[in-house]
Design an enzyme around this catalytic site. Structure first.
Site, short mmCIF file in Angstrom:
data_model
loop_
_atom_site.label_atom_id
_atom_site.label_comp_id
_atom_site.label_asym_id
_atom_site.label_seq_id
_atom_site.Cartn_x
_atom_site.Cartn_y
_atom_site.Cartn_z
N ASP A 103 0.22 -14.30 -13.49
CA ASP A 103 0.82 -13.27 -12.65
C ASP A 103 0.13 -11.93 -12.94
O ASP A 103 -0.11 -11.60 -14.10
CB ASP A 103 2.32 -13.17 -12.96
CG ASP A 103 3.09 -12.39 -11.93
OD1 ASP A 103 2.74 -11.21 -11.70
OD2 ASP A 103 4.05 -12.94 -11.36
N ILE A 104 -0.17 -11.17 -11.89
CA ILE A 104 -0.83 -9.88 -12.10
C ILE A 104 0.14 -8.79 -12.56
O ILE A 104 -0.29 -7.72 -12.98
CB ILE A 104 -1.62 -9.41 -10.85
CG1 ILE A 104 -0.70 -9.22 -9.65
CG2 ILE A 104 -2.76 -10.38 -10.54
CD1 ILE A 104 -1.37 -8.53 -8.47
N ASN A 135 12.67 -18.34 -7.17
CA ASN A 135 13.55 -17.51 -6.35
C ASN A 135 13.50 -18.00 -4.91
O ASN A 135 12.47 -18.48 -4.43
CB ASN A 135 13.09 -16.05 -6.41
CG ASN A 135 13.07 -15.51 -7.82
OD1 ASN A 135 13.92 -15.84 -8.63
ND2 ASN A 135 12.06 -14.73 -8.13
N GLY A 155 14.92 -12.08 -4.99
CA GLY A 155 13.71 -11.58 -5.62
C GLY A 155 12.42 -12.23 -5.17
O GLY A 155 11.36 -11.93 -5.72
N GLN A 156 12.48 -13.10 -4.17
CA GLN A 156 11.24 -13.71 -3.69
C GLN A 156 10.46 -12.67 -2.88
O GLN A 156 10.97 -12.14 -1.90
CB GLN A 156 11.53 -14.95 -2.82
CG GLN A 156 10.28 -15.68 -2.39
CD GLN A 156 10.56 -16.95 -1.59
OE1 GLN A 156 11.69 -17.25 -1.23
NE2 GLN A 156 9.50 -17.69 -1.31
N SER A 157 9.24 -12.37 -3.32
CA SER A 157 8.43 -11.38 -2.62
C SER A 157 7.24 -11.99 -1.89
O SER A 157 6.70 -11.37 -0.98
CB SER A 157 7.95 -10.29 -3.60
OG SER A 157 7.19 -10.87 -4.64
N HIS A 186 7.02 -20.90 -5.33
CA HIS A 186 6.26 -20.82 -6.57
C HIS A 186 7.22 -20.83 -7.74
O HIS A 186 8.31 -20.28 -7.67
CB HIS A 186 5.36 -19.59 -6.61
CG HIS A 186 6.04 -18.29 -6.36
ND1 HIS A 186 6.46 -17.90 -5.09
CD2 HIS A 186 6.39 -17.29 -7.19
CE1 HIS A 186 7.02 -16.70 -5.16
NE2 HIS A 186 7.00 -16.31 -6.43
N LEU A 187 6.79 -21.49 -8.77
CA LEU A 187 7.56 -21.58 -10.00
C LEU A 187 6.98 -20.57 -10.99
O LEU A 187 5.78 -20.54 -11.22
CB LEU A 187 7.44 -23.00 -10.56
CG LEU A 187 8.36 -23.42 -11.68
CD1 LEU A 187 9.81 -23.39 -11.22
CD2 LEU A 187 8.00 -24.81 -12.16
N HIS A 188 7.86 -19.71 -11.51
CA HIS A 188 7.46 -18.79 -12.56
C HIS A 188 7.63 -19.52 -13.89
O HIS A 188 8.68 -20.08 -14.15
CB HIS A 188 8.37 -17.56 -12.59
CG HIS A 188 8.28 -16.69 -11.39
ND1 HIS A 188 7.54 -15.53 -11.38
CD2 HIS A 188 8.84 -16.79 -10.16
CE1 HIS A 188 7.65 -14.95 -10.20
NE2 HIS A 188 8.44 -15.70 -9.45
#
Length: 116
Positions: free
Chosen positions: A32-33, A89, A95-97, A102-104
């Site tokens: 993640d950036i 999310n 909080g999904q942007s 995608h899995l964090h």
């Protein structure tokens, strides 16, 4: 949003640079950036699926592959003993942007409960 405009689809196609840490036929994982922990990896399916709400029965193998990749990454990142968190999310209010599931996978620090 079309696949051609999706940020994660563009990363998957190699159009945008990312630090790829894992990939196979079903998915790709990259750092993640804007990490929220010392280890923060995003695991995405190669297939564009906007949200959890868009999953179909035939996507079960993809979802399983996301979690199996998280386990493999936990091993390679040295997180098995200390623990790690996985989260997905669904929707802007959660909080999904980026609207590509995608899995964090987060680790390297202690986490509290409940989150955020």
């Amino acid at each position: 949003m079309s696949d051609s405009e999706c940020l994660f689809c563009r990363i998957e196609r190699g159009e945008i640079d990312a630090e790829i840490v894992y990939q196979n036929d079903l998915l790709i994982a990259f750092r993640d950036i804007h990490p929220q922990a010392p280890t923060h990896i995003l695991i995405i399916p190669r297939k564009h699926i906007s949200t959890i709400n868009d999953l179909q029965d035939e996507d079960a193998a993809i979802v399983g592959a996301l979690f199996l990749a998280a386990k493999e990454l936990a091993v390679s990142e040295g997180l098995l003993e200390s623990g790690y968190r996985v989260a997905m999310n669904c929707g802007e209010g959660a909080g999904q942007s980026v609207f590509h599931i995608h899995l964090h996978m987060l680790g390297g620090r202690a986490f509290s409960w409940p989150p955020g």
